[in-house]
Scaffold this motif. Sequence first.
Motif: not given
Length: 697
Positions: A69-96
């Motif tokens: 997952a490549v993440i390019a959402v506003p900073p306040s929303a990144v944490m929520g996306v990380v949680e979603q990644c956990g649920k979806k079992k995405v274990d490799s993430v690039v936070i732009i």
Amino acid sequence: MLEDFFSPSSVAVVGASQNPGKIGYDILNNILRHGYAGAVYPINPKAQEILGCKAYADLASVTSDIDLAVIAVPPSAVMGVVEQCGKKKVDSVVIITAGFKEIGHEGALLEEQMAVRARELDIRVVGPNCLGIIDTASCLNASFAAGMPLAGHIGFFSQSGALCVAILDWALGENVGFSRFVSLGNKMDISETEVLLSMGKDDNTRVILGYLESIEDGQRFMEAAKQVSKTKPIIIIKSGTTSAGAKAASSHTGALAGSEHAYNAAFKQSGIVRAESMRALFGYAMAFANQPLPKGPSLAIITNSGGPGILAADACDRSSLHLSPIRKETADRLREFLPPTASVYNPIDIIGDASHERYEKTLAVVLKDELIHAVLILLTPTAAVNAEAVARGVVKLAEDTDKPVITAFMGEKRVRQARKIFQDHAIPTYDYPEDAISALDAMLSYRTWREKPERQFRHYEADTRKVREIFASIIKQHRHDLIENEAREILKAYGFRLPDSRIARTTKEAVAAASDIGLPVVMKIASPDVLHKSDMGGVRVGIETTTMVEDAFFDITSNIQQRQPEARILGVMVQEMIPQGKEVILGITRDIQFGPMVMFGLGGIYVEVLKDVAFRIAPLSVESADAMIRDIRSFPLLRGVRGEAPADIDAIRDALLRLSQMAVDFPEIIEADINPLLVCPEGQGAVAVDARITIHE
Ligand code: ADP
Ligand code: MG
């Protein structure tokens, strides 16, 4: 290792945007445009479709697995996306996304929370605050860089996204290919060490380049680099190494240390090639990526003009390369076709009217000479020469040799096309001869490092129990600086040779001590409060008679009473005089990134002015100890000048290794100086006549 980052089967872009100019658009566009063959999922709750791809409201709405997952959402929303990644079992993430540690306290806090959560969820993260990653083998460009590098064999990681952009553009301009690009960003999770290891394992990467501002864990990084550099060159440019040792230090070693020394030492000890400038980084990259390493230091220079040849010869002189002797057969063969005014000895000057045929014939002959390990071809665009034709000839011959061939065609307009030919055919080409020489020099140093046999480490018997006892008693007394006698005990426990010494409280005791030890002697103030004894008139050397002993006792004590009235005087130390000793300084200091460091330099009162010192990270190998002794400029003084006997270099090495062991055994030693270690002539050892040690709890 980190494979899902570089060759994922599917990628989601969280924060994919429909609007050109937005980062979330650029990333998606890059992924789609450069031939990536896996599945791509734009995530955007407000879009049905972006760039022809079906868009999803969130990660959970994607039914298939997602590798990256490549993440390019506003900073306040990144944490929520990380949680979603956990649920979806995405274990490799690039936070732009930027707006974390780099903006200050609040951002740092948010980043820390994110790091904790990602760890809990077993998610590996590149970034935040980064440009993204690129892998040319899987045609994946998960970045917002403008453009895609050509496929090639250079792996690049960088702590600065802007530098990634610059390198990418340079590479496209010069036709240089890359295997991978990693923008490290804030290094919240994945740091240079892991990227280095993963590039070490990547078959497409043959040369690793890095731009670093800091290193997360110095010792681990060194371990990784040592391992990787056995098979692949690592070239690093490190910025921001201004001295962290600018603090007031109580020892010479502390005052002379600083992170610059630490980085230099660490790089040397782990086989990393350090580039001092961006220009050098590019220059080295070209050479390492495209040419074989030179098998030895002998260089031949072929030139059509004298001046540049001499400049190159001068640069060669300053490097570890040398101008190769030319075998007689080679010279004879060259004479067969070169004009009589040409020079067939190195630099081989084929003179101003040289044509491309003359260049080609010369190079062919020179490459056959087995004394020659590398060839540098210089050209100035005279009227007689067709630079492009020369370039084509060089390209042809360079393909059939295992020796490195590099070029410096000087000028601009009339050599531009020739340079282009070199770029297209992987022949390193430089604007000036000095840059070419420095690239070859770097290749030779790397090869020398790689060829060196396994590192040897020595272990010395040491009375560590004794040392522990002394330290414990000092800490109990709330002290940090050891007094002379204590420091002597510590050194003795590590097998250092010390001069025979007694403390005398009266003139009579001093006379008795001197006759015990044997004249001549040295006398010094014994006081825990006098740091630099000779500055205060507290040292007398060359005391040859009983009367002189009496005088010295009186002089030394009254000097101290006058100049430092508050100093507690324990007496005067009467000490064996070491004749003919060369003064060197040895020390220990600690670096925040790399841990214990050992210093070596020529001793005496000018040490802090001349700064002729060398550092290495402990534990020192025998080879490193040898190398650091030879690193200082004044090394020839130790070998002996003008008929002097050479100093006992083996004894210095032995002392350095003992000190290194002590630094590793006792992390509580924060600084130590042996100043001087008096080094006797060869075979006669070295004696630690003065030592200072500072510890902390
Ligand atoms: P400080 O550094 O506190 O001034 P040192 O013990 O290092 O005191 O002595 C100062 C200088 O005196 C040394 O750098 C060395 O040149 C000389 N010296 C000291 N001790 C001896 C010795 N035992 N034999 C020969 N020279 C000595
Ligand atoms: Mg001293």
